[in-house]
Design a protein around this motif. Sequence first.
Motif: not given
Length: 215
Positions: A41, A44, A48, A72-73, A76-77, A155, A172-173
């Motif tokens: 967390s 993340l 951001r 997850t990462l 996200a990236e 994601r 979140e997205m």
Amino acid sequence: MPDAPRVLIVDDHPLFRDALETALECAFPSGAEATHASNLSGALDILRSHPVDLILLDLNLGDCAEFEGLTTLLAAEPGCPIVVVSATETPKAFQMAGALGAAGYLPKSMSLEDLSAALATTLDGGTWFPKTNGTHLPASPAAERIASLTPAQRRVLAGLSAGLLNKQIAHEMDISVATVKAHMTAIFRKLGANNRTQALLIYQEDTSVGSASNA
């Protein structure tokens, strides 16, 4: 390769975070900007507002275990290379990380010199995985299916695994609930799942290496 790469180190062991930062200094004498997070967390939150050129990720953190953090990462990236740095040193773990899209896998037993060389390789656009004496394990069906998902779909699936509702995932997205539902339909089709429970079981199979290691 960036002249002064920005690297996010995600590890809950302060001593090893320091060791990785030392390896970065050896690999990039002109300087490297290292940012630390002790859990997923926190990583993340940093990402951001703080773009990076490379993420170094421990497998097991306080708020995630095994390959959950990696998937997850990656979602996200999607444009940032992620290298697993772990005490888990099995061919299955190396193969799983590569199948999911990691740019490398660095065992924590590596020497400082080897760590520095591997970091330079990954930041230069290459990959680095341990040699396994010819051992080759075929990708598991779960890993192959997860790897077929788009970054956005991964994601959404990660949010589902975290227990989020569709509207929370949408927030979140920064997408609509209808788009989340469309992603879920595509996820079910690609994973061969009929519902959320089946999709989560496949995801959990994928993110487990069955290792006794905790780092």
